[in-house]
Design a protein around this motif. Structure first.
Motif, short mmCIF file in Angstrom:
data_model
loop_
_atom_site.label_atom_id
_atom_site.label_comp_id
_atom_site.label_asym_id
_atom_site.label_seq_id
_atom_site.Cartn_x
_atom_site.Cartn_y
_atom_site.Cartn_z
N SER A 43 13.54 5.69 -1.55
CA SER A 43 12.54 6.70 -1.23
C SER A 43 11.14 6.19 -1.56
CB SER A 43 12.81 7.99 -2.01
OG SER A 43 11.81 8.95 -1.78
N VAL A 44 10.23 6.44 -0.64
CA VAL A 44 8.83 6.05 -0.83
C VAL A 44 8.03 7.19 -1.45
CG1 VAL A 44 6.71 5.40 0.37
CG2 VAL A 44 8.89 4.37 1.03
N HIS A 74 7.22 7.77 -5.14
CA HIS A 74 8.38 7.20 -5.79
C HIS A 74 8.33 5.68 -5.91
CE1 HIS A 74 10.45 11.01 -4.09
NE2 HIS A 74 9.89 11.26 -5.24
N THR A 75 7.27 5.08 -5.48
CA THR A 75 7.10 3.63 -5.63
C THR A 75 5.63 3.34 -5.86
OG1 THR A 75 7.61 1.48 -4.64
CG2 THR A 75 6.74 3.17 -3.19
N GLN A 76 5.35 2.15 -6.35
CA GLN A 76 3.98 1.77 -6.67
C GLN A 76 3.67 0.45 -5.96
OE1 GLN A 76 1.97 3.72 -8.39
NE2 GLN A 76 3.57 5.19 -8.94
N GLN A 77 2.39 0.20 -5.80
CA GLN A 77 1.95 -1.05 -5.18
C GLN A 77 2.43 -2.24 -6.01
OE1 GLN A 77 -2.25 -1.24 -4.61
NE2 GLN A 77 -2.20 -3.23 -3.59
N GLY A 78 3.03 -3.23 -5.32
CA GLY A 78 3.54 -4.42 -5.99
C GLY A 78 5.02 -4.38 -6.27
N GLN A 123 0.86 -1.19 0.00
CA GLN A 123 0.00 0.00 0.00
C GLN A 123 0.89 1.23 0.00
OE1 GLN A 123 -2.76 0.08 3.26
NE2 GLN A 123 -3.22 2.27 3.02
N VAL A 124 0.49 2.30 -0.71
CA VAL A 124 1.24 3.54 -0.75
C VAL A 124 0.26 4.71 -0.85
CG1 VAL A 124 1.51 3.47 -3.27
CG2 VAL A 124 3.14 4.76 -1.88
N ALA A 159 3.46 4.19 3.40
CA ALA A 159 3.54 2.95 2.63
C ALA A 159 3.55 1.78 3.61
CB ALA A 159 4.79 2.92 1.75
N VAL A 160 3.02 0.65 3.16
CA VAL A 160 2.99 -0.58 3.96
C VAL A 160 3.68 -1.67 3.15
CG1 VAL A 160 1.55 -2.29 5.10
CG2 VAL A 160 0.84 0.11 5.09
N LEU A 161 4.68 -2.33 3.78
CA LEU A 161 5.42 -3.40 3.12
C LEU A 161 4.98 -4.75 3.67
CD1 LEU A 161 9.02 -1.85 3.20
CD2 LEU A 161 7.19 -1.45 1.55
N ASP A 162 5.19 -5.76 2.87
CA ASP A 162 4.84 -7.13 3.27
C ASP A 162 5.80 -7.60 4.37
OD1 ASP A 162 3.95 -9.68 3.48
OD2 ASP A 162 4.72 -10.36 1.54
N ASP A 163 5.26 -7.97 5.53
CA ASP A 163 6.09 -8.38 6.67
C ASP A 163 5.95 -9.87 6.98
OD1 ASP A 163 3.51 -8.42 7.59
OD2 ASP A 163 3.96 -7.42 9.50
N THR A 164 5.59 -10.70 6.00
CA THR A 164 5.40 -12.14 6.24
C THR A 164 6.66 -12.80 6.80
OG1 THR A 164 3.77 -12.23 4.44
CG2 THR A 164 4.73 -14.32 5.18
N ALA A 165 7.80 -12.49 6.20
CA ALA A 165 9.06 -13.10 6.65
C ALA A 165 9.38 -12.71 8.09
CB ALA A 165 10.19 -12.70 5.72
#
Length: 364
Positions: free
Chosen positions: A199-200, A187-191, A78-79, A93-99
């Motif tokens: 930079s986000v 500066h970034t997109q979903q996926g 998400q951004v 922004a939200v990053l995948d934290d599964t690991a």
């Protein structure tokens, strides 16, 4: 007799021809009609302290303008949208934290294993302490058990620190706004996969504007923190104090940078402004309104209204200009009434009728 008749006729004709000449002589000897008073507006010459300004181009920027980056890597889930208003602490922004969630569970299990071993070691240490006191076991066995218990306690502290680190990393998988502002760029997109330090988004606080302007280094002796400067924008002109001065000139441009904090100025970030910087020490001069100076090829002059109410031409030389006042040198004195409206058609010595400025503008 015929000769007398001809003489009378000649005299009559001469009298008729002389009448126009007599009328012209009479008109020439009569006083000329005086021109009616001209309607004018006046303003006084003043003595004031003049500080000439150097005008330099500047731009409105934000004191808080950041490219917010991520501390960790991960896939973007998400951004924030461009133009979105965000509060301090809100997610950009939200990053995948599964690991990290899996590592957290692993670390919790490791901590539980160490805790169980430590509990067992503590109980055994208590029993060995009683046996050692009764001299039923060797003192070295008891000390060995105490050392193992202490090592397990250190393993427990290390496992807790690792677990706290993983949990902290999980919080960093949400990139948050460091201050209130507007998302100016994304500066970034979903996926996309975001690497560490990338930079986000660009976050700009539009509620904290300031002017950035560069000035020649030779003006540094007239500038300092708190020096009043004039900022000219589409909303008009206003004086502000210098909030910061970087006394380091660029070798190529020979200019230094100033910052001016603004308040009550509704202008977008990036707006161009002009900044009037003091370029010399203040000095006392006689100044007149700009509209009082009449520019001619043969020389500049002003029209002064004398005590008799008549216009008087005074040659002047103009100097520096500040706001609506112009420095002049000549026979002008502070307090002189100078014509500022209606002087274009006034001749020296002509009577004038002084009207308020609003009336003179309406008459035009």
């Amino acid at each position: 007799m015929p000769l007398l008749h001809k003489s009378l006729i000649a005299l009559a004709l001469a009298g008729i021809l002389a009448l126009p000449l007599l009328r012209l002589d009479a008109d020439a000897s009569a006083p000329a009609a005086e021109a009616p008073p001209a309607m004018v507006s006046v303003a006084p010459a003043v003595r004031t302290d003049f500080a000439p300004r150097h005008w330099a181009p500047g731009s409105i920027i934000s004191r808080r303008d950041a490219r917010v980056a991520s501390e960790l890597e991960g896939r973007v889930q998400q951004v924030a949208e461009v133009g979105q208003h965000v509060r301090a602490g809100q997610a950009l922004a939200v990053l995948d934290d599964t690991a990290l969630r899996l590592r957290e569970r692993e670390s919790e299990a490791e901590l539980a294993r160490i805790q169980a071993q430590l509990d067992l070691a503590v109980r055994q240490e208590q029993r060995y302490a009683q046996l050692a006191a009764q001299q039923n076991i060797a003192r070295s066995q008891y000390e060995q058990l105490r050392a193992e218990r202490d090592m397990l306690a250190q393993d427990q502290a290390r496992a807790r620190a690792q677990l706290a680190q993983i949990r902290h990393q999980r919080t960093q998988m949400v990139v948050r706004a460091p201050f209130d502002g507007i998302v100016a760029e994304r500066h970034t997109q979903q996926g996309e996969y975001l690497v560490t330090g990338a930079s986000v988004a660009r976050l700009v606080d539009t509620a904290a504007p300031e002017v950035r302007v560069r000035a020649p280094v030779e003006l540094a002796r007239h500038l300092g923190q708190g020096t009043a400067v004039r900022v000219r924008s589409a909303d008009g002109e206003r004086d502000y104090p210098v909030s910061a001065l970087v006394p380091v000139g660029d070798e190529a441009s020979r200019q230094l940078e100033l910052r001016i904090v603004l308040d009550n100025l509704q202008a977008p970030v990036g707006t161009a402004v002009d900044v009037g910087l003091p370029s010399a020490e203040a000095r006392s001069v006689v100044a007149v309104p700009r509209d009082a100076v009449i520019l001619r090829r043969e020389g500049d002059f002003v029209l002064r209204v004398d005590p008799a109410g008549k216009a008087e031409r005074l040659a002047v030389k103009t100097g520096a200009a500040v706001d609506d006042l112009v420095e002049v040198s000549g026979d002008v004195r502070a307090g002189d009434r100078l014509i500022v409206r209606g002087g274009e058609r006034v001749e020296p010595g002509q009577a004038v009728s002084v009207q308020p400025l609003a009336v003179a503008l309406a008459a035009r």
